[in-house]
Write a protein that holds these residues in place. Structure first.
Motif, short mmCIF file in Angstrom:
data_model
loop_
_atom_site.label_atom_id
_atom_site.label_comp_id
_atom_site.label_asym_id
_atom_site.label_seq_id
_atom_site.Cartn_x
_atom_site.Cartn_y
_atom_site.Cartn_z
N GLY A 1 39.24 40.92 47.88
CA GLY A 1 38.61 39.97 46.99
C GLY A 1 37.11 40.13 46.87
O GLY A 1 36.42 39.22 46.37
N ASP B 1 33.82 41.89 45.19
CA ASP B 1 33.39 42.65 44.03
C ASP B 1 32.81 43.98 44.49
O ASP B 1 32.29 44.09 45.62
N CYS C 1 42.79 47.25 40.68
CA CYS C 1 41.93 46.38 39.86
C CYS C 1 42.79 45.45 39.00
O CYS C 1 42.51 44.25 38.88
N HIS D 1 44.16 42.56 40.75
CA HIS D 1 43.15 41.58 41.19
C HIS D 1 42.12 41.41 40.07
O HIS D 1 40.95 41.79 40.23
N PRO D 2 42.51 40.84 38.94
CA PRO D 2 41.60 40.73 37.79
C PRO D 2 40.38 39.85 38.07
O PRO D 2 39.41 39.91 37.32
N GLU D 3 40.44 39.06 39.13
CA GLU D 3 39.29 38.20 39.47
C GLU D 3 38.16 38.98 40.11
O GLU D 3 37.03 38.48 40.25
N VAL D 4 38.42 40.24 40.51
CA VAL D 4 37.42 41.06 41.19
C VAL D 4 36.68 41.91 40.16
O VAL D 4 37.29 42.58 39.32
N PHE D 5 35.36 41.89 40.23
CA PHE D 5 34.51 42.64 39.31
C PHE D 5 34.22 44.01 39.90
O PHE D 5 33.67 44.12 41.01
N ARG E 1 28.04 40.96 36.18
CA ARG E 1 28.93 40.18 37.07
C ARG E 1 28.71 38.68 36.89
O ARG E 1 29.66 37.89 36.94
#
Length: 389
Positions: free
Chosen positions: A98, A100, A121, A124-128, A344
């Motif tokens: 989790g 970035d 990726c 885990h679309p919440e991770v930049f 971000r």
């Protein structure tokens, strides 16, 4: 403006890890940036590499196990600069934790590794996640990009993009991981330097339809740890001749990556010529940008002319540095991180974004086509593949 604190960790405390630490120390040079990063943790498998970071008073964790860092709740963003063969597992672990990520090129040792990272990726679309590529942040490069993207050049006639240096000119230089397929990858120099040369063309939408490659392994042995020669089995130089489709026409594009280019120290260059104008920039002369146009002459005639201007110090994000001053590599690192953290935070605006994972993955597909082209001594056609992230 009120800035948001972001806690940064580094995995890989070598050259680029130290460069990032130095860049974060210069963060107040940026004007009105929405983020205030603090380096809080560093990991390297070599304890001696961690000693340099003890001088940074914001660092509270020094470890030889990156999993300890990823378990910490005191880390928001991780920068990873490790050998190519370690990218797949470490990048996937960072994303799965989790955190970035700004990851070093080539984003995996080969295309399958890059695709595994892209799948992580997507899970885990919440991770930049972005990939490191700092050279386009030179002010001259930014001016060149904006000029090209504006369409002012008209129909494109030719493109040359290159990253050239001479770090391997010394045949007695000891072997290291970048000179061995097992750790650098079969693409060799195309892995090591490829995204540098591909970032701007891909951002402009210039993905080649065909590739014809000329690859060279010039120094085939180098001294090992005991001085005895060991195989140096990666490609030193790569020249890719490409055909790019653009609407109802196509144009040639040459992309070069070279570790052995006598006379070059560490040079990034871009030259694009069109029917209505042209632009070229090289970090060899970092203030100079050359613009091509037809200039009017007395009597109603005109003539072709390359004109020179100085780009100054300002890049994508404004700084306190006077516009008349010079820009360097450390400034490019600062600008890349400024844009990464601004994007971000949702505050990048129209500025030039750091390399997307799908762009990094595309460079692997291009390298695979180049390897096939060189082996078969023919042009190879590429079929566009949908990005996974």
């Amino acid at each position: 403006m009120s800035a948001t604190d972001v806690r940064v960790g580094i995995i890989g405390g070598g050259l680029m890890g130290r460069e990032l630490a130095a860049a974060l120390g210069r963060w107040p040079a940026l004007i009105d940036h929405p983020v205030r990063p603090r380096l809080t943790a560093v990991c390297d498998i070599r304890p001696e590499a961690l000693e340099w970071f003890r001088q940074i008073d914001t660092v509270t964790q020094l470890t030889t196990d990156y999993r300890e860092m990823l378990a910490s709740e005191e880390i928001d963003v991780v920068y990873v600069a490790v050998r190519h063969d370690l990218h797949e597992s470490i990048y996937a672990d960072v994303i799965s934790a989790g955190k970035d990520l700004l990851a070093e090129k080539p984003f995996g040792i080969d295309a399958p590794a890059a695709e595994t990272i892209l799948r992580t990726c997507a899970e885990h679309p919440e991770v930049f996640v972005r990939c490191s590529s700092e050279m386009p942040y030179f002010p001259g490069a930014q001016l060149a990009y904006r000029t090209i993207a504006s369409g002012e050049l008209g129909r494109i006639v030719s493109v040359r993009s290159a990253f050239l240096h001479s770090s391997d000119l010394d045949v007695n230089k000891a072997i290291n991981w970048k000179r061995q397929v097992a750790t650098c990858g079969a693409a060799g120099v195309m892995n090591d330097l490829g995204l540098h040369a591909w970032h701007v063309p891909l951002r402009l939408g210039w993905a080649p339809r065909t590739v014809y490659a000329d690859l060279e392994n010039i120094v085939t042995e180098r001294p090992g740890p005991d001085g005895a020669p060991v195989p140096c089995d990666t490609w030193d130089n790569a020249v890719l001749h490409c055909r790019v489709d653009s609407g109802d026409y196509s144009f040639p594009m040459t992309v070069e990556t070279k570790r052995i280019d006598p006379g070059e120290k560490n040079t990034w260059l871009l030259e694009v010529v069109g029917m209505d104008g042209g632009v070229r920039f090289s970090t060899k002369n970092p203030k100079r940008v050359e613009l091509f146009a037809r200039v009017p002459l007395a009597g109603g005639t005109s003539e072709q002319s390359w004109q020179q201007i100085d780009a100054g110090s300002q890049s994508a994000w404004p700084t306190v540095t006077g516009g008349i001053f010079e820009f360097g590599f450390s400034d490019a690192i600062l600008q890349m991180w400024a844009c990464f953290l601004a994007e971000r935070a949702g505050a990048l605006g129209p500025r030039f974004a750091t390399a997307h994972p799908s762009e990094a993955a595309t460079t692997h597909r291009l390298a695979a086509a180049a390897l096939q082209s060189h082996q078969e001594q023919r042009g190879v056609s590429l079929v566009a593949e949908p990005a996974l992230a």
